[in-house]
Design a protein around this motif. Sequence first.
Motif, PDB file in Angstrom:
ATOM      1  N   TYR A  32       0.801  -1.216   0.000  1.00  0.00           N
ATOM      2  CA  TYR A  32       0.000   0.000   0.000  1.00  0.00           C
ATOM      3  C   TYR A  32       0.831   1.261   0.000  1.00  0.00           C
ATOM      4  O   TYR A  32       1.885   1.346   0.643  1.00  0.00           O
ATOM      5  N   ALA A  33       0.307   2.253  -0.714  1.00  0.00           N
ATOM      6  CA  ALA A  33       0.788   3.615  -0.575  1.00  0.00           C
ATOM      7  C   ALA A  33       0.102   4.230   0.643  1.00  0.00           C
ATOM      8  O   ALA A  33      -1.021   3.852   0.984  1.00  0.00           O
ATOM      9  N   MET A  34       0.772   5.173   1.271  1.00  0.00           N
ATOM     10  CA  MET A  34       0.252   5.810   2.474  1.00  0.00           C
ATOM     11  C   MET A  34       0.227   7.326   2.287  1.00  0.00           C
ATOM     12  O   MET A  34       1.120   7.884   1.634  1.00  0.00           O
ATOM     13  N   ARG A  98      -3.993   3.707   0.119  1.00  0.00           N
ATOM     14  CA  ARG A  98      -4.573   3.284  -1.148  1.00  0.00           C
ATOM     15  C   ARG A  98      -3.627   2.287  -1.781  1.00  0.00           C
ATOM     16  O   ARG A  98      -2.454   2.218  -1.417  1.00  0.00           O
ATOM     17  N   SER A  99      -4.140   1.524  -2.732  1.00  0.00           N
ATOM     18  CA  SER A  99      -3.358   0.391  -3.242  1.00  0.00           C
ATOM     19  C   SER A  99      -2.234   0.826  -4.170  1.00  0.00           C
ATOM     20  O   SER A  99      -1.244   0.105  -4.307  1.00  0.00           O
ATOM     21  N   TRP A 100      -2.367   1.985  -4.827  1.00  0.00           N
ATOM     22  CA  TRP A 100      -1.289   2.451  -5.697  1.00  0.00           C
ATOM     23  C   TRP A 100      -1.319   3.968  -5.686  1.00  0.00           C
ATOM     24  O   TRP A 100      -2.282   4.588  -5.235  1.00  0.00           O
ATOM     25  N   LEU A 101      -0.270   4.584  -6.154  1.00  0.00           N
ATOM     26  CA  LEU A 101      -0.120   6.027  -6.011  1.00  0.00           C
ATOM     27  C   LEU A 101       0.319   6.668  -7.322  1.00  0.00           C
ATOM     28  O   LEU A 101       1.229   6.176  -7.984  1.00  0.00           O
ATOM     29  N   ASP A 102      -0.353   7.769  -7.667  1.00  0.00           N
ATOM     30  CA  ASP A 102       0.147   8.636  -8.724  1.00  0.00           C
ATOM     31  C   ASP A 102      -0.317  10.055  -8.432  1.00  0.00           C
ATOM     32  O   ASP A 102      -1.099  10.286  -7.514  1.00  0.00           O
ATOM     33  N   ARG A 103       0.151  10.994  -9.217  1.00  0.00           N
ATOM     34  CA  ARG A 103      -0.103  12.395  -8.916  1.00  0.00           C
ATOM     35  C   ARG A 103      -1.557  12.810  -9.148  1.00  0.00           C
ATOM     36  O   ARG A 103      -1.952  13.914  -8.793  1.00  0.00           O
ATOM     37  N   TRP A 104      -2.324  11.937  -9.827  1.00  0.00           N
ATOM     38  CA  TRP A 104      -3.707  12.297 -10.137  1.00  0.00           C
ATOM     39  C   TRP A 104      -4.705  11.758  -9.114  1.00  0.00           C
ATOM     40  O   TRP A 104      -5.904  11.946  -9.269  1.00  0.00           O
ATOM     41  N   HIS A 105      -4.214  11.081  -8.106  1.00  0.00           N
ATOM     42  CA  HIS A 105      -5.100  10.483  -7.101  1.00  0.00           C
ATOM     43  C   HIS A 105      -4.584  10.816  -5.711  1.00  0.00           C
ATOM     44  O   HIS A 105      -4.119   9.942  -4.976  1.00  0.00           O
ATOM     45  N   ASN A 108      -8.774  13.451  -0.806  1.00  0.00           N
ATOM     46  CA  ASN A 108      -9.407  12.774   0.318  1.00  0.00           C
ATOM     47  C   ASN A 108     -10.187  11.540  -0.142  1.00  0.00           C
ATOM     48  O   ASN A 108     -10.152  10.490   0.504  1.00  0.00           O
ATOM     49  N   ALA A 109     -10.839  11.640  -1.281  1.00  0.00           N
ATOM     50  CA  ALA A 109     -11.683  10.543  -1.771  1.00  0.00           C
ATOM     51  C   ALA A 109     -10.871   9.368  -2.307  1.00  0.00           C
ATOM     52  O   ALA A 109     -11.399   8.276  -2.486  1.00  0.00           O
ATOM     53  N   ASP A 110      -9.595   9.594  -2.555  1.00  0.00           N
ATOM     54  CA  ASP A 110      -8.745   8.544  -3.138  1.00  0.00           C
ATOM     55  C   ASP A 110      -8.135   7.627  -2.087  1.00  0.00           C
ATOM     56  O   ASP A 110      -7.532   6.616  -2.431  1.00  0.00           O
ATOM     57  N   PHE A 111      -8.242   7.983  -0.831  1.00  0.00           N
ATOM     58  CA  PHE A 111      -7.637   7.200   0.246  1.00  0.00           C
ATOM     59  C   PHE A 111      -8.730   6.654   1.162  1.00  0.00           C
ATOM     60  O   PHE A 111      -9.821   7.201   1.245  1.00  0.00           O
ATOM     61  N   THR A 112      -8.407   5.579   1.860  1.00  0.00           N
ATOM     62  CA  THR A 112      -9.387   4.941   2.739  1.00  0.00           C
ATOM     63  C   THR A 112      -8.739   4.555   4.065  1.00  0.00           C
ATOM     64  O   THR A 112      -7.544   4.760   4.286  1.00  0.00           O
TER      65      THR A 112
END
Length: 124
Positions: A32-34, A98-105, A108-112
């Motif tokens: 996971y990305a944090m 979140r399961s993966w990370l990039d600059r477009w995500h 707040n809604a992209d993380f859980t």
Amino acid sequence: QVQLVESGGGLVQAGGSLRLSCAASGLTFTNYAMGWFRQAPGKEREFVAAISSGITTYYKDSVKGRFTISRDNAKNTVYLQMNSLKPEDTAVYYCGLRSWLDRWHLTNADFTSWGQGTQVTVSS
């Protein structure tokens, strides 16, 4: 069950430093990305910094050069070193994943799986 527990907040004078920690359990941490987010009174939760499962990092523009995100996969923990703190950094700080990370995500809604948060107060 995934659990994130933030700690390390407190009251500090402007120009001071704090290191926040977020301990994760119930997951394979290296998958996971944090991210660190913050929420000031009356405002929406906003992105602060994120780190991929590797070494890629992203920062909010206003914290670049002052904050550093890092992770210790052996301890299932992500850190946020905050230096040169300003009163406008005052907020409750949360970590999420979140399961993966990039600059477009990076919203707040992209993380859980948010933790309970830790209060950071910077006095002027």
